[in-house]
Design a protein around this motif. Structure first.
Motif: not given
Length: 476
Positions: A307-311, A334-337, A342-345
């Protein structure tokens, strides 16, 4: 149809399917009425024996040429075999021999829907309505509405959905879809009027209250939204969406403790899932209770490791705690998932920036803008970082490009402030004059970005002349 065969024969083992298969085995010939043939074909379709089903269609048509029911089933088989052209041929043949059969028209509509040709699908669905009775229209009305939604013609979809609701006021699916259409059309005021009127007549519709609440949310009327979500949950206490909506209302108001209380109530309604734990984590993050936030983000990951939002949440909290190594580790996870998110980057770039890895952060901002050239925050961040690195001219150029893409007052006044900070007074005064002309209502952004503006007589004179205020008398 399959229940229509004679029960006595079925008890004796002489079901139409047994009779048909015995005939095939004996290489004999037997007569089957239309209902029996449809039952045989449906049996093979359900058993996913499509070739046998097709053979049964051919046999049935040999005894009942051009029978619409068999031709419709034949078209279904061709569709399952990805033979859409043959499916349409069967249905056109059925229409040619029985042009008043609504099921054939709706079946053709279904073929075009499957082929992702919504306009053709709508044409044939609407044609079928000419022959269907009032009680038989509902399913086709849904089909038409969904095709209009696929075309993003939500106003047209609304007309058909409202017809369904007029005939069947308790139809929950129609209610949900009407709410969705109003939301997509951004017609919050009309939605409030429509659902308020509906609830006057049907005050115990939990979906009606839920849709009304969502319309209030769209208006930004969070108090009324919370009130309506509450009614929805009172009427149907096992409807989790009402609780999530209510919690979101509290979040929008900044009342995070109340949101957490409501979210905790959902654990008694359904199996806890990562979204809820993550949202609670975000609430604690906003309240600056960082250890509790970490705990709930970790619970979200225990349920759904990908779940990317948690990471992302973990990365943000560790960034707030200035533990940049852990922040970077979690944002990379998070980037893996969620690649190219945009938010992750952006968060990764911010972490690298705070770590002093400016060049790496710059590369990420540029990568984002390559894919999302109108991303306002990234244009701002890129310009700000270049200025912090001492590359003021590059910063101004980058922000100028950003302003061309976004027309953002924030970007414009940041560019203006950098011009003054780099002692390019001529450019700064030119930009400030343009900024006052274009974004006078947002002039406070300039004051925030360049708080020393009162030290310049030129700036004060321009602001006084253009805004009609005595800036010399104001305190910083």
């Amino acid at each position: 149809m399959r229940e229509s065969f004679d029960d006595e024969n079925e008890d004796l083992g002489f079901s139409p399917v047994n009779k048909y298969e015995q005939m095939i085995a004996d290489q004999s010939n037997a007569y089957f009425d239309v209902e029996e043939m449809e039952e045989i074909i449906e049996f093979y379709i359900e058993e996913e024996e499509l070739d046998k089903a097709l053979g049964a269609c051919e046999f049935g048509l040999s005894q009942h040429p051009n029978e619409a029911g068999i031709l419709i089933l034949k078209s279904e088989i061709h569709l399952e075999k990805d033979q859409s052209k043959l499916a349409l041929e069967s249905l056109q043949k059925a229409i040619a021999h029985n042009p008043c059969n609504p099921e054939t028209y709706s079946a053709i509509g279904g073929v075009y829907a499957r082929l992702k040709s919504p306009r053709e699908a709508i044409y044939y669905y609407e044609k079928s309505l000419d022959f269907y009775g009032k009680e038989e229209r509902e399913e086709v009305l849904f089909d038409i509405a969904f095709e209009f939604q696929n075309l993003r013609q939500f106003g047209d979809a609304l007309r058909y959905l409202k017809e369904i609701l007029d005939n069947n006021p308790q139809n929950e699916t129609a209610m949900f879809e009407i709410g969705l259409c109003y939301s997509e059309m951004d017609l919050a005021d009309e939605a409030v009027t429509y659902f308020s009127k509906y609830l006057d007549e049907y005050p115990y519709s939990y979906i009606g209250w839920f849709n009304l609440a969502n319309a209030y949310m769209k208006q930004g009327n969070y108090d009324m939204a919370i009130f309506a979500f509450d009614y929805s949950a009172i009427i149907n206490e096992f409807f989790p969406a009402a609780y999530y909506g209510k919690a979101n209302g509290f979040i929008q108001k900044g009342e995070y403790e109340k949101a957490i209380v409501v979210l905790n109530e959902t654990f008694g309604l359904e199996q806890p899932h990562s979204f809820v734990y993550c949202t609670i984590g975000e609430c604690y993050e906003k309240m600056n209770e960082l250890d509790k936030a970490l705990s709930f983000y970790e619970k979200a990951i225990e349920i759904d490791y990908g779940y990317p939002d948690a990471w992302i949440g973990l990365a943000v909290v560790y960034k707030m705690k200035k533990d940049y190594e852990k922040a970077l580790k979690h944002i990379n996870k998070a980037t893996q998932y969620s690649a190219n998110n945009i938010d992750t980057m952006s968060i990764k770039a911010e972490i690298l920036e705070e770590m002093g890895s400016f060049e790496d952060a710059l590369l990420i901002y540029k990568d984002i803008l390559a894919d999302y050239p109108e991303e306002e925050d990234t244009h701002y961040n890129l310009g700000s970082l270049l200025a912090d690195m001492g590359h003021e001219e590059e910063a101004i150029d980058a922000l100028e490009i950003g302003y061309e893409k976004t027309k953002s007052a924030e970007i414009f006044f940041k560019m203006t402030a950098i011009a003054f900070e780099s002692n390019n007074t001529k450019l700064g005064m030119s930009l400030l004059a343009k900024g006052i002309d274009r974004h006078k209502q947002d002039i406070q952004k300039f004051y925030d970005f360049y708080p020393n503006f009162r030290d310049s007589k030129e700036i004060v004179a321009l602001l006084t002349e253009e805004l009609g205020e005595n800036f010399d008398s104001k305190e910083n």
